[in-house]
Structures are given as structure tokens and as C-alpha cells.
Design a protein around this motif. Structure first.
Motif, short mmCIF file in Angstrom:
data_model
loop_
_atom_site.label_atom_id
_atom_site.label_comp_id
_atom_site.label_asym_id
_atom_site.label_seq_id
_atom_site.Cartn_x
_atom_site.Cartn_y
_atom_site.Cartn_z
N ALA A 58 25.21 -12.81 -7.52
CA ALA A 58 25.29 -14.36 -8.33
C ALA A 58 23.47 -14.79 -8.55
O ALA A 58 23.43 -15.50 -9.43
CB ALA A 58 25.55 -14.77 -7.20
N GLY A 59 22.74 -13.61 -8.92
CA GLY A 59 21.29 -14.45 -9.59
C GLY A 59 20.51 -15.56 -8.42
O GLY A 59 19.65 -16.05 -8.60
N GLU A 60 20.65 -15.40 -7.06
CA GLU A 60 20.26 -16.14 -6.26
C GLU A 60 19.06 -15.50 -5.29
O GLU A 60 17.75 -16.53 -5.51
CB GLU A 60 21.69 -16.99 -4.61
CG GLU A 60 22.65 -17.31 -5.69
CD GLU A 60 23.11 -18.13 -4.19
OE1 GLU A 60 22.68 -18.17 -3.27
OE2 GLU A 60 24.77 -18.17 -4.57
N ILE A 61 18.93 -14.62 -5.78
CA ILE A 61 17.72 -14.14 -5.21
C ILE A 61 17.51 -12.46 -6.44
O ILE A 61 18.94 -11.94 -6.70
CB ILE A 61 17.92 -13.13 -3.94
CG1 ILE A 61 19.45 -11.80 -3.41
CG2 ILE A 61 18.65 -14.28 -2.29
CD1 ILE A 61 19.24 -11.36 -2.33
N CYS A 62 16.59 -11.40 -6.05
CA CYS A 62 16.39 -10.68 -6.71
C CYS A 62 14.90 -9.96 -6.33
O CYS A 62 14.95 -10.13 -5.45
CB CYS A 62 16.03 -11.18 -8.37
SG CYS A 62 13.98 -11.42 -8.36
N GLY A 63 15.56 -8.32 -6.50
CA GLY A 63 14.16 -6.99 -5.97
C GLY A 63 14.63 -7.15 -4.67
O GLY A 63 13.31 -7.04 -3.64
N LEU A 64 16.08 -7.29 -4.06
CA LEU A 64 16.35 -6.46 -2.60
C LEU A 64 15.72 -5.62 -2.16
O LEU A 64 16.23 -4.18 -3.20
CB LEU A 64 17.73 -6.56 -2.89
CG LEU A 64 18.28 -5.92 -1.57
CD1 LEU A 64 17.63 -7.59 -0.71
CD2 LEU A 64 19.78 -6.38 -1.22
N ARG A 65 15.06 -5.14 -1.38
CA ARG A 65 14.89 -3.88 -0.85
C ARG A 65 14.87 -4.57 0.92
O ARG A 65 15.26 -5.69 1.37
CB ARG A 65 13.10 -3.33 -1.09
CG ARG A 65 12.82 -3.62 -2.44
CD ARG A 65 11.40 -2.99 -2.61
NE ARG A 65 10.36 -4.42 -2.12
CZ ARG A 65 9.43 -4.82 -2.03
NH1 ARG A 65 8.69 -3.40 -1.90
NH2 ARG A 65 8.51 -5.80 -1.48
N ARG A 66 15.07 -2.47 0.75
CA ARG A 66 14.99 -2.52 2.83
C ARG A 66 14.61 -1.70 3.26
O ARG A 66 13.55 -0.90 2.53
CB ARG A 66 16.25 -2.11 2.70
CG ARG A 66 17.18 -0.79 1.70
CD ARG A 66 18.90 -0.61 2.98
NE ARG A 66 19.03 -0.30 4.09
CZ ARG A 66 18.48 0.64 4.77
NH1 ARG A 66 17.81 2.16 3.87
NH2 ARG A 66 18.64 1.03 6.08
N GLN A 67 14.05 -1.88 4.29
CA GLN A 67 13.58 -1.26 5.26
C GLN A 67 11.78 -0.81 5.05
O GLN A 67 11.27 0.18 4.87
CB GLN A 67 13.92 -0.05 5.26
CG GLN A 67 15.14 0.72 6.25
CD GLN A 67 15.22 -0.24 7.48
OE1 GLN A 67 13.99 0.23 8.37
NE2 GLN A 67 15.98 -1.27 7.87
N VAL A 68 11.18 -2.07 4.67
CA VAL A 68 10.00 -2.45 3.92
C VAL A 68 8.66 -2.29 4.99
O VAL A 68 8.42 -3.26 5.44
CB VAL A 68 9.83 -2.80 3.06
CG1 VAL A 68 8.26 -2.99 2.26
CG2 VAL A 68 10.81 -3.73 1.66
#
Length: 138
Positions: A58-68
Motif C-alpha cells: 500500500a506504500g505506507e512502509i518500504c524496505g521491509l526486512r526480517r531477522q536483521v
């Protein structure tokens, strides 16, 4: 008291159901696989991943990563493991950019805060890093 050899001890540590079976399990959580084939440490973490993917679409967040991995740093430098060979880390469940606020969010999905988590959270706070904790509704 019964004694065991080093080999017997190691076998118990590596045996299915032994202490090393899954050291990250907390209070009955069960690994869950999301439709995209990613394995998560708990059902609520998997649900949050799906929510965050929708927010990214939806463009509300970006650059989503997990287990960082985020290195822990104390007053005198990196906080090292007992062997002194590696830096201790906090593993964030999710990291992403909130587009409305223009900030990077470090998020952890928690049902229960362990003592280890509380310690790492305090070390990160001293580094100026805030962890956003989300909990499952219900």
C-alpha cells in the motif's frame, strides 16, 4: 549422581528434543510458515509479517526486512560473546521505513518479554536505538 562422558553429554545436546532442538522457543510458540514459504518463530510473528507486507504494498512502509542483526555496543566497545571472538547481536524481527514519519522502525513481535530480551533492549536503548514492540490483539 550419575556421571556421563563428554561424548554422551554432547549427544544429549544434539539429540532431537534435546536442549539445542530449538533454543529460541518461548512459552509454547510454534514455528509457522507463511504462504510465501518463509518460516517464522511464532504464529503471531507470521501474522505480523503478512500485515507488514500489505502495508508495504500500500506504500505506507518500504524496505521491509526480517531477522536483521543489530550489533550490541557497550561503554567500552562491542559487547562480545563469552569466547571474545564475536560481537553479540540483537536479532530484530522486522526492520522497515515508515514512509509517513520518514524513520526506520525496528520492530519485535512479542507475546512475552524474556530477561535476555529486556537486557538487549536496555543495551540498545543506551545506544540510542528504540525497539517498537507489537503484541497480538486478542
Amino acid at each position: 549422581m550419575e556421571r556421563m562422558t563428554l561424548e554422551e553429554f554432547r549427544a544429549t545436546q544434539q539429540a532431537p528434543g534435546g536442549p539445542d532442538k530449538d533454543r529460541r522457543r518461548v512459552r509454547g510458540t510454534k514455528r509457522t510458515i507463511t504462504p510465501d514459504g518463509i518460516t517464522h518463530d511464532s504464529k503471531t510473528e507470521a501474522q505480523r509479517w503478512e500485515e507488514l507486507k500489505l502495508l508495504q504494498e500500500a506504500g505506507e512502509i518500504c524496505g521491509l526486512r526480517r531477522q536483521v542483526d543489530i550489533g550490541l555496543i557497550g561503554r567500552d566497545g562491542p559487547v562480545m560473546t563469552d569466547s571474545g571472538k564475536q560481537q553479540r547481536v540483537y536479532k530484530a524481527d522486522f526492520v522497515y521505513v515508515d514512509n509517513a514519519l520518514g524513520i526506520t522502525v525496528i520492530e519485535d513481535r512479542k507475546g512475552h518479554e524474556t530477561d535476555v530480551f529486556k537486557l538487549k533492549k536496555a543495551i540498545l536503548a543506551a545506544q540510542g536505538v528504540e525497539i517498537h514492540i507489537t503484541r497480538a490483539k486478542g
